[in-house]
Design a protein around this motif. Structure first.
Motif, PDB file in Angstrom:
ATOM      1  N   ALA A 132       0.816  -1.214   0.000  1.00 19.14           N
ATOM      2  CA  ALA A 132       0.000   0.000   0.000  1.00 19.14           C
ATOM      3  C   ALA A 132       0.848   1.261   0.000  1.00 19.14           C
ATOM      4  N   HIS A 133       2.086   1.150   0.497  1.00 21.55           N
ATOM      5  CA  HIS A 133       3.004   2.301   0.521  1.00 21.55           C
ATOM      6  C   HIS A 133       3.963   2.282  -0.666  1.00 21.55           C
ATOM      7  N   GLY A 134       3.704   1.463  -1.632  1.00 25.99           N
ATOM      8  CA  GLY A 134       4.588   1.412  -2.790  1.00 25.99           C
ATOM      9  C   GLY A 134       5.910   0.740  -2.531  1.00 25.99           C
ATOM     10  N   GLY A 135       5.984  -0.086  -1.497  1.00 26.38           N
ATOM     11  CA  GLY A 135       7.209  -0.829  -1.209  1.00 26.38           C
ATOM     12  C   GLY A 135       8.220  -0.084  -0.377  1.00 26.38           C
ATOM     13  N   VAL A 136       7.884   1.120   0.093  1.00 28.26           N
ATOM     14  CA  VAL A 136       8.784   1.901   0.948  1.00 28.26           C
ATOM     15  C   VAL A 136       7.959   2.459   2.099  1.00 28.26           C
ATOM     16  N   VAL A 137       8.244   2.023   3.334  1.00 24.25           N
ATOM     17  CA  VAL A 137       7.412   2.420   4.460  1.00 24.25           C
ATOM     18  C   VAL A 137       8.269   2.605   5.705  1.00 24.25           C
ATOM     19  N   GLY A 179       9.524  -9.945   2.585  1.00 21.35           N
ATOM     20  CA  GLY A 179      10.458  -9.428   1.585  1.00 21.35           C
ATOM     21  C   GLY A 179      10.954  -8.025   1.830  1.00 21.35           C
ATOM     22  N   LEU A 180      11.091  -7.618   3.093  1.00 19.46           N
ATOM     23  CA  LEU A 180      11.540  -6.262   3.410  1.00 19.46           C
ATOM     24  C   LEU A 180      12.960  -6.268   3.968  1.00 19.46           C
ATOM     25  N   VAL A 181      13.744  -5.273   3.553  1.00 21.49           N
ATOM     26  CA  VAL A 181      15.059  -5.033   4.134  1.00 21.49           C
ATOM     27  C   VAL A 181      15.069  -3.647   4.746  1.00 21.49           C
ATOM     28  N   LEU A 182      16.065  -3.400   5.597  1.00 21.34           N
ATOM     29  CA  LEU A 182      16.121  -2.149   6.348  1.00 21.34           C
ATOM     30  C   LEU A 182      16.954  -1.114   5.606  1.00 21.34           C
ATOM     31  N   ASP A 183      16.415   0.094   5.543  1.00 23.59           N
ATOM     32  CA  ASP A 183      17.127   1.234   4.959  1.00 23.59           C
ATOM     33  C   ASP A 183      17.432   2.208   6.081  1.00 23.59           C
ATOM     34  N   THR A 184      18.706   2.296   6.456  1.00 18.21           N
ATOM     35  CA  THR A 184      19.114   3.140   7.578  1.00 18.21           C
ATOM     36  C   THR A 184      19.732   4.453   7.115  1.00 18.21           C
ATOM     37  N   THR A 185      19.585   4.783   5.825  1.00 20.16           N
ATOM     38  CA  THR A 185      20.206   6.007   5.318  1.00 20.16           C
ATOM     39  C   THR A 185      19.408   7.254   5.700  1.00 20.16           C
ATOM     40  N   ALA A 186      18.117   7.092   5.973  1.00 17.03           N
ATOM     41  CA  ALA A 186      17.297   8.229   6.376  1.00 17.03           C
ATOM     42  C   ALA A 186      17.385   8.426   7.884  1.00 17.03           C
ATOM     43  N   ARG A 187      16.845   9.541   8.369  1.00 19.69           N
ATOM     44  CA  ARG A 187      16.894   9.819   9.804  1.00 19.69           C
ATOM     45  C   ARG A 187      16.042   8.815  10.575  1.00 19.69           C
ATOM     46  N   ALA A 188      14.892   8.438  10.016  1.00 18.16           N
ATOM     47  CA  ALA A 188      14.040   7.423  10.628  1.00 18.16           C
ATOM     48  C   ALA A 188      14.185   6.121   9.841  1.00 18.16           C
ATOM     49  N   LEU A 189      14.074   4.987  10.534  1.00 21.66           N
ATOM     50  CA  LEU A 189      14.229   3.696   9.885  1.00 21.66           C
ATOM     51  C   LEU A 189      13.111   3.463   8.879  1.00 21.66           C
TER      52      LEU A 189
END
Length: 382
Positions: A132-137, A179-189
Protein backbone atom coordinates in the motif's frame (compact mmCIF):
# COMPACT_ATOMS: atom_id res chain seq x y z
CA UNK A 1 34.43 -38.87 23.15
CA UNK A 2 36.85 -36.17 22.06
CA UNK A 3 38.07 -34.13 25.05
CA UNK A 4 39.71 -30.75 24.54
CA UNK A 5 40.84 -27.85 26.67
CA UNK A 6 39.11 -24.50 26.80
CA UNK A 7 42.10 -22.91 25.09
CA UNK A 8 41.94 -25.29 22.12
CA UNK A 9 38.17 -24.95 21.81
CA UNK A 10 38.42 -21.15 21.67
CA UNK A 11 41.33 -21.28 19.22
CA UNK A 12 39.25 -23.44 16.87
CA UNK A 13 36.27 -21.09 17.24
CA UNK A 14 38.48 -18.10 16.50
CA UNK A 15 39.70 -19.71 13.27
CA UNK A 16 36.17 -20.80 12.32
CA UNK A 17 34.93 -17.22 12.69
CA UNK A 18 37.72 -15.83 10.51
CA UNK A 19 39.54 -13.93 13.25
CA UNK A 20 42.95 -15.51 12.71
CA UNK A 21 43.72 -13.84 9.37
CA UNK A 22 41.92 -11.25 7.28
CA UNK A 23 40.71 -12.23 3.81
CA UNK A 24 40.24 -9.84 0.88
CA UNK A 25 36.56 -10.48 0.12
CA UNK A 26 33.86 -9.27 2.51
CA UNK A 27 31.17 -11.37 0.86
CA UNK A 28 33.21 -14.54 1.43
CA UNK A 29 33.22 -14.19 5.23
CA UNK A 30 31.96 -17.38 6.85
CA UNK A 31 30.06 -15.43 9.52
CA UNK A 32 27.77 -14.03 6.82
CA UNK A 33 26.35 -17.53 6.43
CA UNK A 34 24.36 -16.85 9.61
CA UNK A 35 24.44 -13.04 9.49
CA UNK A 36 26.32 -10.24 11.24
CA UNK A 37 24.30 -8.57 13.99
CA UNK A 38 23.94 -4.83 13.39
CA UNK A 39 22.88 -3.59 16.78
CA UNK A 40 24.01 -1.04 17.68
CA UNK A 41 23.84 0.33 14.16
CA UNK A 42 27.23 0.13 12.43
CA UNK A 43 28.45 -2.83 14.50
CA UNK A 44 28.30 -5.14 11.47
CA UNK A 45 30.80 -2.97 9.57
CA UNK A 46 33.23 -3.10 12.49
CA UNK A 47 32.75 -6.87 12.80
CA UNK A 48 33.41 -7.29 9.08
CA UNK A 49 36.51 -5.07 9.27
CA UNK A 50 37.89 -7.35 11.99
CA UNK A 51 37.87 -10.17 9.44
CA UNK A 52 38.68 -8.63 6.07
CA UNK A 53 41.03 -6.23 4.34
CA UNK A 54 38.29 -5.39 1.84
CA UNK A 55 36.14 -2.24 1.98
CA UNK A 56 33.20 -2.41 4.36
CA UNK A 57 31.38 0.82 3.39
CA UNK A 58 28.52 -1.10 1.72
CA UNK A 59 27.98 -3.57 4.58
CA UNK A 60 24.35 -3.16 5.61
CA UNK A 61 23.21 -0.97 2.72
CA UNK A 62 19.74 -1.87 1.48
CA UNK A 63 20.69 -1.35 -2.17
CA UNK A 64 23.97 -3.29 -2.04
CA UNK A 65 25.04 -6.93 -2.00
CA UNK A 66 25.01 -7.07 1.83
CA UNK A 67 21.72 -5.64 3.10
CA UNK A 68 20.29 -5.68 6.61
CA UNK A 69 17.08 -7.49 7.53
CA UNK A 70 15.30 -8.64 10.67
CA UNK A 71 16.30 -12.29 10.77
CA UNK A 72 17.82 -14.36 13.59
CA UNK A 73 15.74 -13.76 16.77
CA UNK A 74 14.01 -10.95 14.88
CA UNK A 75 17.13 -8.77 15.27
CA UNK A 76 18.83 -6.77 12.49
CA UNK A 77 21.51 -8.83 10.75
CA UNK A 78 23.55 -8.24 7.61
CA UNK A 79 23.36 -11.04 5.04
CA UNK A 80 24.31 -11.62 1.45
CA UNK A 81 21.40 -10.46 -0.69
CA UNK A 82 21.48 -13.70 -2.68
CA UNK A 83 21.02 -15.68 0.56
CA UNK A 84 17.94 -13.86 1.83
CA UNK A 85 15.27 -16.32 0.58
CA UNK A 86 17.17 -19.17 2.23
CA UNK A 87 17.59 -17.10 5.39
CA UNK A 88 13.87 -16.34 5.39
CA UNK A 89 13.10 -20.06 5.44
CA UNK A 90 15.77 -20.77 8.04
CA UNK A 91 14.50 -18.27 10.62
CA UNK A 92 10.81 -19.19 10.30
CA UNK A 93 9.37 -21.35 13.12
CA UNK A 94 8.73 -24.97 12.19
CA UNK A 95 5.82 -25.75 14.54
CA UNK A 96 3.32 -24.30 16.99
CA UNK A 97 5.63 -25.40 19.81
CA UNK A 98 8.49 -23.52 18.15
CA UNK A 99 6.36 -20.36 18.00
CA UNK A 100 5.50 -20.67 21.69
CA UNK A 101 9.17 -21.14 22.58
CA UNK A 102 10.10 -17.98 20.67
CA UNK A 103 7.32 -15.78 22.04
CA UNK A 104 8.23 -15.51 25.70
CA UNK A 105 6.88 -12.00 26.29
CA UNK A 106 3.44 -11.49 27.90
CA UNK A 107 2.79 -9.04 25.05
CA UNK A 108 2.73 -11.98 22.64
CA UNK A 109 0.26 -14.15 24.55
CA UNK A 110 -2.29 -14.08 21.72
CA UNK A 111 0.31 -15.13 19.17
CA UNK A 112 1.34 -18.03 21.38
CA UNK A 113 -2.25 -19.24 21.32
CA UNK A 114 -2.43 -19.15 17.52
CA UNK A 115 1.04 -20.61 16.90
CA UNK A 116 2.10 -20.71 13.25
CA UNK A 117 -1.14 -19.06 12.18
CA UNK A 118 -0.04 -15.89 14.01
CA UNK A 119 3.14 -15.82 11.90
CA UNK A 120 1.08 -16.16 8.72
CA UNK A 121 -1.38 -13.42 9.68
CA UNK A 122 1.30 -10.90 10.66
CA UNK A 123 3.37 -11.64 7.55
CA UNK A 124 0.33 -11.11 5.32
CA UNK A 125 -0.40 -7.81 7.05
CA UNK A 126 3.21 -6.61 6.69
CA UNK A 127 3.18 -7.49 3.00
CA UNK A 128 -0.13 -5.68 2.45
CA UNK A 129 0.97 -2.51 4.26
CA UNK A 130 4.28 -2.39 2.37
CA UNK A 131 2.43 -2.78 -0.95
CA UNK A 132 0.00 0.00 0.00
CA UNK A 133 3.00 2.30 0.52
CA UNK A 134 4.59 1.41 -2.79
CA UNK A 135 7.21 -0.83 -1.21
CA UNK A 136 8.78 1.90 0.95
CA UNK A 137 7.41 2.42 4.46
CA UNK A 138 8.69 3.92 7.71
CA UNK A 139 8.92 1.49 10.62
CA UNK A 140 6.47 3.47 12.73
CA UNK A 141 3.85 3.51 9.98
CA UNK A 142 4.37 -0.18 9.30
CA UNK A 143 3.91 -1.11 12.95
CA UNK A 144 0.81 1.02 13.38
CA UNK A 145 -0.92 -0.14 10.21
CA UNK A 146 -0.05 -3.81 10.75
CA UNK A 147 -1.52 -3.52 14.25
CA UNK A 148 -4.75 -2.25 12.68
CA UNK A 149 -4.93 -5.16 10.21
CA UNK A 150 -4.28 -8.17 12.47
CA UNK A 151 -6.76 -9.66 14.99
CA UNK A 152 -6.91 -7.76 18.25
CA UNK A 153 -5.64 -10.85 20.08
CA UNK A 154 -2.26 -10.34 18.38
CA UNK A 155 -1.85 -6.84 19.83
CA UNK A 156 -1.14 -5.51 23.30
CA UNK A 157 -1.88 -2.25 25.05
CA UNK A 158 0.88 0.38 24.93
CA UNK A 159 0.08 3.07 27.50
CA UNK A 160 2.84 5.55 26.43
CA UNK A 161 1.45 5.52 22.87
CA UNK A 162 -2.19 5.18 23.98
CA UNK A 163 -2.61 2.49 21.33
CA UNK A 164 -2.72 -1.22 20.62
CA UNK A 165 0.52 -2.60 19.11
CA UNK A 166 1.44 -5.88 17.51
CA UNK A 167 4.30 -7.51 19.44
CA UNK A 168 7.79 -6.84 18.06
CA UNK A 169 8.47 -10.56 18.55
CA UNK A 170 6.11 -11.31 15.66
CA UNK A 171 6.23 -8.00 13.79
CA UNK A 172 9.99 -7.85 13.18
CA UNK A 173 10.51 -11.48 12.07
CA UNK A 174 7.65 -10.98 9.61
CA UNK A 175 9.64 -8.27 7.84
CA UNK A 176 11.87 -10.60 5.86
CA UNK A 177 9.06 -13.13 5.40
CA UNK A 178 7.30 -10.33 3.52
CA UNK A 179 10.46 -9.43 1.58
CA UNK A 180 11.54 -6.26 3.41
CA UNK A 181 15.06 -5.03 4.13
CA UNK A 182 16.12 -2.15 6.35
CA UNK A 183 17.13 1.23 4.96
CA UNK A 184 19.11 3.14 7.58
CA UNK A 185 20.21 6.01 5.32
CA UNK A 186 17.30 8.23 6.38
CA UNK A 187 16.89 9.82 9.80
CA UNK A 188 14.04 7.42 10.63
CA UNK A 189 14.23 3.70 9.88
CA UNK A 190 12.58 2.78 6.58
CA UNK A 191 11.80 -0.66 5.19
CA UNK A 192 11.95 -1.42 1.47
CA UNK A 193 10.49 -4.31 -0.49
CA UNK A 194 12.90 -6.55 -2.36
CA UNK A 195 12.07 -6.89 -6.07
CA UNK A 196 11.03 -10.36 -7.15
CA UNK A 197 10.45 -11.64 -3.63
CA UNK A 198 8.45 -14.91 -3.82
CA UNK A 199 4.83 -14.87 -2.68
CA UNK A 200 5.41 -18.23 -0.99
CA UNK A 201 8.76 -18.97 0.66
CA UNK A 202 7.75 -22.55 1.29
CA UNK A 203 7.67 -22.31 5.08
CA UNK A 204 7.85 -24.01 7.50
CA UNK A 205 11.03 -25.64 6.20
CA UNK A 206 12.73 -27.89 8.80
CA UNK A 207 15.58 -28.66 6.37
CA UNK A 208 16.45 -24.95 6.08
CA UNK A 209 16.37 -24.55 9.86
CA UNK A 210 18.60 -27.62 10.22
CA UNK A 211 21.09 -26.14 7.76
CA UNK A 212 21.19 -22.92 9.79
CA UNK A 213 21.81 -24.93 12.96
CA UNK A 214 24.71 -26.72 11.28
CA UNK A 215 26.39 -23.44 10.33
CA UNK A 216 25.85 -22.10 13.84
CA UNK A 217 27.57 -25.19 15.25
CA UNK A 218 30.40 -24.66 12.74
CA UNK A 219 30.91 -21.10 13.95
CA UNK A 220 30.14 -21.40 17.67
CA UNK A 221 31.33 -24.94 18.33
CA UNK A 222 31.71 -26.84 20.47
CA UNK A 223 28.19 -25.85 21.56
CA UNK A 224 25.66 -27.38 23.95
CA UNK A 225 22.13 -27.89 22.55
CA UNK A 226 20.66 -25.39 25.00
CA UNK A 227 23.17 -22.74 23.93
CA UNK A 228 22.43 -23.50 20.27
CA UNK A 229 18.71 -23.05 20.95
CA UNK A 230 19.41 -19.68 22.56
CA UNK A 231 21.29 -18.55 19.45
CA UNK A 232 18.15 -19.19 17.39
CA UNK A 233 15.75 -17.96 20.07
CA UNK A 234 13.82 -21.18 20.61
CA UNK A 235 13.89 -24.12 23.04
CA UNK A 236 16.36 -27.00 23.33
CA UNK A 237 13.41 -29.37 22.82
CA UNK A 238 12.61 -27.85 19.43
CA UNK A 239 16.27 -27.81 18.40
CA UNK A 240 16.75 -31.44 19.40
CA UNK A 241 14.38 -32.56 16.66
CA UNK A 242 16.22 -30.54 14.01
CA UNK A 243 19.87 -31.31 14.78
CA UNK A 244 21.99 -32.78 11.97
CA UNK A 245 22.52 -36.49 12.51
CA UNK A 246 26.31 -36.38 12.17
CA UNK A 247 27.12 -34.04 15.07
CA UNK A 248 29.94 -35.31 17.26
CA UNK A 249 29.96 -35.20 21.09
CA UNK A 250 32.86 -33.15 22.45
CA UNK A 251 33.84 -32.40 26.03
CA UNK A 252 35.40 -29.01 26.80
CA UNK A 253 37.02 -28.98 30.24
CA UNK A 254 34.35 -31.40 31.47
CA UNK A 255 31.39 -29.67 29.78
CA UNK A 256 29.43 -31.70 27.21
CA UNK A 257 28.89 -30.11 23.80
CA UNK A 258 28.48 -30.92 20.11
CA UNK A 259 30.56 -30.16 17.02
CA UNK A 260 30.31 -30.82 13.30
CA UNK A 261 32.88 -33.14 11.70
CA UNK A 262 34.40 -30.05 10.06
CA UNK A 263 34.85 -28.36 13.43
CA UNK A 264 36.26 -31.57 14.94
CA UNK A 265 38.96 -31.47 12.27
CA UNK A 266 39.82 -27.95 13.46
CA UNK A 267 39.99 -29.14 17.06
CA UNK A 268 42.36 -31.93 16.05
CA UNK A 269 44.56 -29.66 13.92
CA UNK A 270 47.90 -29.49 15.81
CA UNK A 271 48.48 -25.95 14.51
CA UNK A 272 45.14 -24.41 15.44
CA UNK A 273 46.39 -22.76 18.64
CA UNK A 274 49.36 -21.31 16.78
CA UNK A 275 46.99 -19.88 14.14
CA UNK A 276 45.07 -18.10 16.88
CA UNK A 277 48.09 -16.93 18.85
CA UNK A 278 48.92 -13.79 16.90
CA UNK A 279 45.38 -12.47 16.56
CA UNK A 280 44.46 -9.14 18.19
CA UNK A 281 41.06 -7.66 17.33
CA UNK A 282 38.67 -5.00 18.63
CA UNK A 283 35.28 -6.71 18.43
CA UNK A 284 32.08 -4.63 18.54
CA UNK A 285 29.08 -5.39 20.75
CA UNK A 286 27.05 -8.11 19.04
CA UNK A 287 30.05 -9.57 17.22
CA UNK A 288 29.61 -13.30 16.48
CA UNK A 289 32.33 -14.05 19.05
CA UNK A 290 30.23 -12.35 21.71
CA UNK A 291 27.01 -13.99 20.52
CA UNK A 292 28.16 -17.43 21.74
CA UNK A 293 26.04 -18.35 24.75
CA UNK A 294 28.76 -20.18 26.73
CA UNK A 295 29.90 -16.91 28.25
CA UNK A 296 31.69 -18.59 31.15
CA UNK A 297 33.91 -20.26 28.56
CA UNK A 298 34.74 -17.09 26.62
CA UNK A 299 35.12 -14.86 29.71
CA UNK A 300 35.67 -17.05 32.81
CA UNK A 301 35.76 -14.24 35.40
CA UNK A 302 32.20 -13.35 36.57
CA UNK A 303 33.10 -9.72 37.20
CA UNK A 304 34.54 -9.33 33.71
CA UNK A 305 31.44 -10.95 32.21
CA UNK A 306 29.31 -8.27 33.84
CA UNK A 307 31.47 -5.64 32.19
CA UNK A 308 31.14 -7.22 28.74
CA UNK A 309 27.46 -8.21 28.66
CA UNK A 310 25.36 -5.43 30.13
CA UNK A 311 21.58 -5.03 29.99
CA UNK A 312 22.11 -1.80 28.03
CA UNK A 313 25.11 -0.21 26.34
CA UNK A 314 27.57 -3.09 26.25
CA UNK A 315 31.14 -2.17 25.24
CA UNK A 316 33.26 -3.82 22.60
CA UNK A 317 35.92 -6.35 23.59
CA UNK A 318 39.65 -6.44 23.00
CA UNK A 319 40.48 -10.01 21.95
CA UNK A 320 44.05 -11.31 21.98
CA UNK A 321 44.84 -14.91 21.03
CA UNK A 322 41.27 -15.93 21.83
CA UNK A 323 41.20 -14.26 25.25
CA UNK A 324 39.21 -11.17 26.17
CA UNK A 325 41.82 -8.81 27.64
CA UNK A 326 39.87 -5.56 27.92
CA UNK A 327 36.96 -3.48 26.64
CA UNK A 328 36.64 -0.51 24.31
CA UNK A 329 34.22 2.20 23.26
CA UNK A 330 34.28 4.62 20.34
CA UNK A 331 33.11 8.20 20.12
CA UNK A 332 32.71 10.17 16.92
CA UNK A 333 34.84 13.30 16.82
CA UNK A 334 34.03 16.60 15.08
CA UNK A 335 34.41 17.04 11.35
CA UNK A 336 37.62 18.77 10.32
CA UNK A 337 38.94 19.95 7.00
CA UNK A 338 41.04 16.78 6.89
CA UNK A 339 38.07 14.55 7.82
CA UNK A 340 36.73 13.13 11.05
CA UNK A 341 38.83 11.72 13.88
CA UNK A 342 37.18 9.27 16.27
CA UNK A 343 38.22 8.53 19.82
CA UNK A 344 38.63 4.86 20.70
CA UNK A 345 38.88 4.42 24.46
CA UNK A 346 40.29 1.07 25.60
CA UNK A 347 40.31 -0.31 29.14
CA UNK A 348 42.88 -3.08 29.65
CA UNK A 349 42.13 -5.67 32.30
CA UNK A 350 45.86 -6.18 32.86
CA UNK A 351 49.01 -4.56 31.42
CA UNK A 352 49.53 -5.46 27.78
CA UNK A 353 52.82 -6.50 26.27
CA UNK A 354 54.35 -4.01 23.82
CA UNK A 355 53.32 -6.16 20.83
CA UNK A 356 49.72 -6.33 22.04
CA UNK A 357 49.61 -2.59 22.71
CA UNK A 358 50.90 -1.86 19.21
CA UNK A 359 48.36 -4.22 17.66
CA UNK A 360 45.55 -2.57 19.64
CA UNK A 361 46.59 0.84 18.26
CA UNK A 362 46.44 -0.56 14.71
CA UNK A 363 43.06 -2.13 15.34
CA UNK A 364 41.70 1.12 16.76
CA UNK A 365 42.37 2.74 13.39
CA UNK A 366 40.56 -0.14 11.68
CA UNK A 367 37.56 0.49 13.92
CA UNK A 368 37.57 4.24 13.25
CA UNK A 369 37.73 3.77 9.48
CA UNK A 370 34.93 1.18 9.57
CA UNK A 371 32.86 3.81 11.39
CA UNK A 372 33.52 6.36 8.65
CA UNK A 373 36.35 8.33 10.27
CA UNK A 374 39.70 9.13 8.69
CA UNK A 375 41.85 9.01 11.80
CA UNK A 376 41.76 7.86 15.39
CA UNK A 377 42.87 9.06 18.80
CA UNK A 378 43.55 6.08 21.05
CA UNK A 379 42.87 6.66 24.74
CA UNK A 380 44.06 3.98 27.21
CA UNK A 381 42.27 4.04 30.55
CA UNK A 382 43.58 2.43 33.70
Amino acid sequence: MLRVSRRRALAARLVAQGLDARGPDVAALAVLDVGLADSPYGAARVAAAARTTGPVDDVGRHDGPLPTAWTVRGAPHVHRAVDLPTVGRAVHPVSDDDVRARLVSPQAAGARELGLEAWRLVTAAVRAVAAAHGGVVAKGDLSREVSDRVPASLTHRCDPCDAQHVSALTFQPAGLQAGLVLDTTARALVLRSLPGWPDDLGVPDPAAVGALLRRLVDLHGPVAPGDLAALVGTSARVVHGLLPADLVPVEVDGRAALATPWFVALLEDPGVEERAAGSVRLLPPGDPWLQSRDRALTVPDPGRRKQVWRPLGSPGVVLAAGEAVGTWRAKAGPRRSAGRRDDVVVTPWAPWADAEAGAVAEEALVVARARGADDVRLVVES
